[in-house]
Design a protein around this motif. Structure first.
Motif, PDB file in Angstrom:
ATOM      1  N   ALA A  27       0.821  -1.217   0.000  1.00 54.11           N
ATOM      2  CA  ALA A  27       0.000   0.000   0.000  1.00 54.11           C
ATOM      3  C   ALA A  27       0.851   1.262   0.000  1.00 54.11           C
ATOM      4  CB  ALA A  27      -0.928  -0.001   1.205  1.00 54.11           C
ATOM      5  N   ARG A  28       0.425   2.202  -0.805  1.00 52.55           N
ATOM      6  CA  ARG A  28       0.988   3.550  -0.806  1.00 52.55           C
ATOM      7  C   ARG A  28      -0.108   4.492  -0.316  1.00 52.55           C
ATOM      8  NH1 ARG A  28       4.354   0.404  -1.409  1.00 52.55           N
ATOM      9  NH2 ARG A  28       5.979   0.252  -3.003  1.00 52.55           N
ATOM     10  N   GLY A  29       0.236   5.405   0.582  1.00 46.69           N
ATOM     11  CA  GLY A  29      -0.752   6.320   1.122  1.00 46.69           C
ATOM     12  C   GLY A  29      -0.817   6.210   2.630  1.00 46.69           C
ATOM     13  N   GLY A  30      -1.981   6.515   3.191  1.00 44.01           N
ATOM     14  CA  GLY A  30      -2.119   6.536   4.640  1.00 44.01           C
ATOM     15  C   GLY A  30      -3.504   6.129   5.087  1.00 44.01           C
ATOM     16  N   PRO A  31      -3.949   6.624   6.235  1.00 47.23           N
ATOM     17  CA  PRO A  31      -5.224   6.159   6.810  1.00 47.23           C
ATOM     18  C   PRO A  31      -6.464   6.625   6.068  1.00 47.23           C
ATOM     19  CG  PRO A  31      -4.267   7.920   8.137  1.00 47.23           C
ATOM     20  CD  PRO A  31      -3.233   7.535   7.139  1.00 47.23           C
ATOM     21  N   ALA A  33      -6.526   7.387   2.382  1.00 45.50           N
ATOM     22  CA  ALA A  33      -6.541   6.923   0.988  1.00 45.50           C
ATOM     23  C   ALA A  33      -5.298   6.088   0.742  1.00 45.50           C
ATOM     24  CB  ALA A  33      -6.584   8.105   0.022  1.00 45.50           C
ATOM     25  N   ARG A  34      -5.489   5.023  -0.049  1.00 47.89           N
ATOM     26  CA  ARG A  34      -4.377   4.137  -0.362  1.00 47.89           C
ATOM     27  C   ARG A  34      -4.478   3.696  -1.814  1.00 47.89           C
ATOM     28  NH1 ARG A  34      -4.976   0.615   5.208  1.00 47.89           N
ATOM     29  NH2 ARG A  34      -3.990   2.156   6.548  1.00 47.89           N
ATOM     30  N   ARG A  35      -3.351   3.273  -2.340  1.00 45.47           N
ATOM     31  CA  ARG A  35      -3.304   2.786  -3.711  1.00 45.47           C
ATOM     32  C   ARG A  35      -2.215   1.727  -3.836  1.00 45.47           C
ATOM     33  NH1 ARG A  35      -0.997   6.525  -8.199  1.00 45.47           N
ATOM     34  NH2 ARG A  35      -0.755   4.435  -9.085  1.00 45.47           N
ATOM     35  N   TYR A  36      -2.321   0.935  -4.911  1.00 45.55           N
ATOM     36  CA  TYR A  36      -1.239   0.023  -5.251  1.00 45.55           C
ATOM     37  C   TYR A  36      -0.148   0.811  -5.971  1.00 45.55           C
ATOM     38  CZ  TYR A  36      -3.902  -4.235  -4.190  1.00 45.55           C
ATOM     39  OH  TYR A  36      -4.591  -5.237  -3.549  1.00 45.55           O
ATOM     40  N   PRO A  37       1.102   0.356  -5.921  1.00 48.87           N
ATOM     41  CA  PRO A  37       2.144   0.987  -6.725  1.00 48.87           C
ATOM     42  C   PRO A  37       1.755   0.993  -8.201  1.00 48.87           C
ATOM     43  CG  PRO A  37       3.110  -0.545  -5.154  1.00 48.87           C
ATOM     44  CD  PRO A  37       1.624  -0.755  -5.103  1.00 48.87           C
TER      45      PRO A  37
END
Length: 234
Positions: A27-31, A33-37
């Motif tokens: 996961a990229r992001g934080g609490p 919003a997150r995304r895949y690389p």
């Protein structure tokens, strides 16, 4: 179909649940919003529909970059616009879950790895099973069938929300269709997920009637429809 309330909640938001569950390490992001690389895939998710979450998602996107949301309800256009994002609704997807143990496949297969990545991308490009980027094969275990030394079919894993694993990238080279390769790989993939004590599930477009018939014959049933939305910076 006897899924727990927790598993229902996990499957309703498969991307978010995967990025805080089985794919937390990706996961990229934080609490919020997150995304895949980017090199793995375009999928992203929000913790909720708050303005702060949309702002957090906007911060994860490069100019001109598109991400994909998979949600139980259609995202709010106004909330996204205030964060400088443009939403484009796409065709919905059907989520299906396995309800019984299929019989094992009877054809020889191989576990695919990094050495096969180039062939996997070529096969995905020919058959368009969904987004398949440079490192998509790292999402989980992929199985393949070779015919004449060439990768003729494959089936793998994608999202890993709490308690479940998605079967994905089920594809057969156009020259090798009609040989039941997809059925055998689907059966083996489903059995392997179940052996780990997890719930197999998948996503399919409503118009893909042939695939739906195959999945139903292996014991998959419709759970619900989910919204697929492309999001880009304005």
């Amino acid at each position: 179909m006897s899924l727990s309330p927790a598993l229902h909640a996990s499957l309703d938001r498969p991307v978010w649940s995967a990025l805080e569950g089985g794919h937390r390490h990706l996961a990229r992001g934080g609490p919020l919003a997150r995304r895949y690389p980017r090199e793995i895939g375009p999928f992203a998710a929000l913790a909720d529909d708050s303005p702060a979450a949309w702002e957090a998602l906007a911060a994860l996107l490069e100019p001109g970059e598109a991400a994909m949301l998979v949600t139980p309800e259609a995202p709010r256009q106004a909330a996204a616009q205030r964060a400088g994002l443009v939403l484009t609704p796409l065709d919905p997807v059907l989520q299906m879950v396995a309800t019984r143990t299929p019989g094992p496949g009877t054809l020889p297969f191989t576990v695919l790895g990094q050495a096969d990545a180039g062939e996997m991308r070529l096969l995905a490009g020919l058959t368009n099973p969904g987004p398949f980027a440079e490192r998509t094969h790292e999402l989980g275990e992929f199985l393949g069938i070779r015919d004449g030394g060439r990768l003729a079919a494959m089936a793998g894993e994608r999202m890993r929300p709490h308690g479940a694993v998605e079967v994905s990238a089920v594809c057969v080279h156009p020259e090798h269709r009609g040989k039941a390769y997809a059925r055998h790989l689907m059966a083996e993939r489903t059995l392997r997920i179940m052996a780990g004590g997890l719930q197999p599930f998948l996503h399919v477009y409503p118009s893909n009637l042939g695939a739906i018939a195959l999945y139903e014959s292996l014991g998959y049933v419709l759970r619900r429809q989910l919204h697929l939305t492309r999001v880009m910076p304005a």
